[in-house]
Design a protein around this motif. Sequence first.
Motif, PDB file in Angstrom:
ATOM      1  N   GLN A  81       1.022  -1.246  -0.156  1.00  0.00           N
ATOM      2  CA  GLN A  81      -0.032   0.153   0.051  1.00  0.00           C
ATOM      3  C   GLN A  81       0.835   1.303   0.141  1.00  0.00           C
ATOM      4  OE1 GLN A  81      -0.846  -2.760   2.236  1.00  0.00           O
ATOM      5  NE2 GLN A  81      -2.153  -2.944   0.190  1.00  0.00           N
ATOM      6  N   LEU A  94      -7.035   1.711   0.911  1.00  0.00           N
ATOM      7  CA  LEU A  94      -8.525   0.846   1.068  1.00  0.00           C
ATOM      8  C   LEU A  94      -8.431  -0.317   0.871  1.00  0.00           C
ATOM      9  CD1 LEU A  94     -10.394   4.046   0.072  1.00  0.00           C
ATOM     10  CD2 LEU A  94      -9.363   3.514   2.440  1.00  0.00           C
ATOM     11  N   THR A  95      -7.533  -1.034   0.274  1.00  0.00           N
ATOM     12  CA  THR A  95      -7.742  -2.365  -0.308  1.00  0.00           C
ATOM     13  C   THR A  95      -7.417  -3.507   0.854  1.00  0.00           C
ATOM     14  OG1 THR A  95      -5.261  -2.408  -0.985  1.00  0.00           O
ATOM     15  CG2 THR A  95      -6.938  -1.427  -2.585  1.00  0.00           C
ATOM     16  N   GLU A  96      -7.140  -3.252   2.174  1.00  0.00           N
ATOM     17  CA  GLU A  96      -6.888  -4.501   2.745  1.00  0.00           C
ATOM     18  C   GLU A  96      -7.128  -3.907   4.171  1.00  0.00           C
ATOM     19  OE1 GLU A  96      -5.541  -7.406   2.090  1.00  0.00           O
ATOM     20  OE2 GLU A  96      -4.522  -7.154   0.250  1.00  0.00           O
ATOM     21  N   VAL A 100     -11.024  -1.601   4.248  1.00  0.00           N
ATOM     22  CA  VAL A 100     -11.948  -2.320   3.313  1.00  0.00           C
ATOM     23  C   VAL A 100     -13.392  -2.204   4.189  1.00  0.00           C
ATOM     24  CG1 VAL A 100     -12.711  -4.405   2.621  1.00  0.00           C
ATOM     25  CG2 VAL A 100     -10.378  -3.670   2.447  1.00  0.00           C
ATOM     26  N   TRP A 101     -13.662  -2.258   5.382  1.00  0.00           N
ATOM     27  CA  TRP A 101     -14.879  -2.410   6.057  1.00  0.00           C
ATOM     28  C   TRP A 101     -15.402  -1.051   6.136  1.00  0.00           C
ATOM     29  CZ3 TRP A 101     -16.011  -7.325   5.855  1.00  0.00           C
ATOM     30  CH2 TRP A 101     -15.005  -8.201   6.128  1.00  0.00           C
ATOM     31  N   ARG A 103     -14.431   1.350   3.819  1.00  0.00           N
ATOM     32  CA  ARG A 103     -14.873   1.597   2.431  1.00  0.00           C
ATOM     33  C   ARG A 103     -16.250   1.177   1.963  1.00  0.00           C
ATOM     34  NH1 ARG A 103     -13.870  -1.408  -2.132  1.00  0.00           N
ATOM     35  NH2 ARG A 103     -12.229  -2.395  -0.866  1.00  0.00           N
ATOM     36  N   GLN A 104     -16.707  -0.038   2.468  1.00  0.00           N
ATOM     37  CA  GLN A 104     -17.906  -0.842   2.240  1.00  0.00           C
ATOM     38  C   GLN A 104     -18.869  -0.499   3.167  1.00  0.00           C
ATOM     39  OE1 GLN A 104     -16.725  -5.045   2.440  1.00  0.00           O
ATOM     40  NE2 GLN A 104     -15.679  -4.983   0.565  1.00  0.00           N
ATOM     41  N   THR A 255      -7.664 -10.146   7.078  1.00  0.00           N
ATOM     42  CA  THR A 255      -9.049  -9.742   6.736  1.00  0.00           C
ATOM     43  C   THR A 255      -9.764 -10.342   7.568  1.00  0.00           C
ATOM     44  OG1 THR A 255      -8.368  -9.999   4.394  1.00  0.00           O
ATOM     45  CG2 THR A 255     -10.565 -10.666   4.944  1.00  0.00           C
ATOM     46  N   ASP A 259     -12.127  -7.948  10.927  1.00  0.00           N
ATOM     47  CA  ASP A 259     -13.631  -8.194  10.583  1.00  0.00           C
ATOM     48  C   ASP A 259     -14.517  -7.856  11.814  1.00  0.00           C
ATOM     49  OD1 ASP A 259     -16.186  -8.732   9.953  1.00  0.00           O
ATOM     50  OD2 ASP A 259     -15.807 -10.681   8.767  1.00  0.00           O
TER      51      ASP A 259
END
Length: 278
Positions: A81, A94-96, A100-101, A103-104, A255, A259
Motif C-alpha cells: 500500500q 483502502l484495499t486491505e 475495506v470495512w 469503504r464498504q 482480513t 472483520d
Amino acid sequence: MNKKHCILTAWICMSILAVSCHKDDDSDKLPTTIETQPAVLTPVTQSIGNNIGGYYEAMPAQYGQNDAKYPLLIFLPGAGQYGTGSTADLAKVLTEGTPVWLRQQKFPPNFLVNGQNFALIVLVPQFKTEPRYADLRAFIDYAFSKYRIHKSYFYLTGFSLGGRQTAEFGALEPTVPAAIVTMAGAFTYNLPGTVIGIADNKLPVWCFHNEQDQAIPSKETKDFVAAINSFNPAIPARQTIFPTSNADLKHDCWTKATDPAYKENGMNIYEWMLSHKR
C-alpha cells in the motif's frame, strides 16, 4: 480567627473550588450521543515529515456537531500500500484490512463496551517507503494536534510491515497507546529485553498470524508474545494463530482479524481495544 486558621480555611476553599472546576470540565469527555451513520471516509493529501504524502480519515458522522474528544485508531498498512500520497495512490490503502470495512460501510459507527458507547476516528497513513519510528511518531503528533483526540483512548494496529511498525512503537513508547494489535508481523530485535517496557507499563497486546505464513513466519509473532510474557506482565500478551489460510503466501491473516464480525471471548479487536484506556 488566627492567621494560620485563615490560611488553612483559604486553602480548603481553593481545593474545593479546584475539584469543582475539574468536575465540571468537559474538555476530556467522550461524546454523549450514539453514532448511527457510517463514518465519513475522506482522502487527505498532506505531507507529514519526509515519508508521508497523504492519508485517509474516517470521521464519526457527528464529529462536527460537538466539541467532545474521540478515541483514535491508527491503522498501518503493509508494503503493498506504499505510495506518494497522491489521490490515485491513496486508494491503495483502502484495499486491505480495516479500511475495506470502512469503504464498504460495514465498519460499525458505534461500539458498546462495558456500558459505554464509543465512536472511533480512524486514520490510515500512506508511507512512501518502509516507515521508521520517527515517521510514525510524526504522524501521531500531527493527529493529536489536528483532531480532537482523547489520548486515553489511542490505539495502534497494522499488518505485515505495518504490524512490525506497530510492535516497534509499542516497545519504544509503551505508555502512549492504550492497546496495540499486530497482524502478520511483530518486533524481533534483542528480545526479550526490548519489550520489558510493554510488560512493565501494562500495554495490552493482541497479535495475529497464520501458522503457515510464507512471507513472515509465525515464529516472529510467537517470539514477540513469549518475550513479553516472560516478564509475567499484569496484562499478558495474547496471540491468535490461524491454522490454515488460502491467501497468497498464506500471509493474509488481517482480513479475518479486522472483520468486525470476528470475535473472541465476545469481542472483536475494536471492542477489545476500547476495553482498555490509559
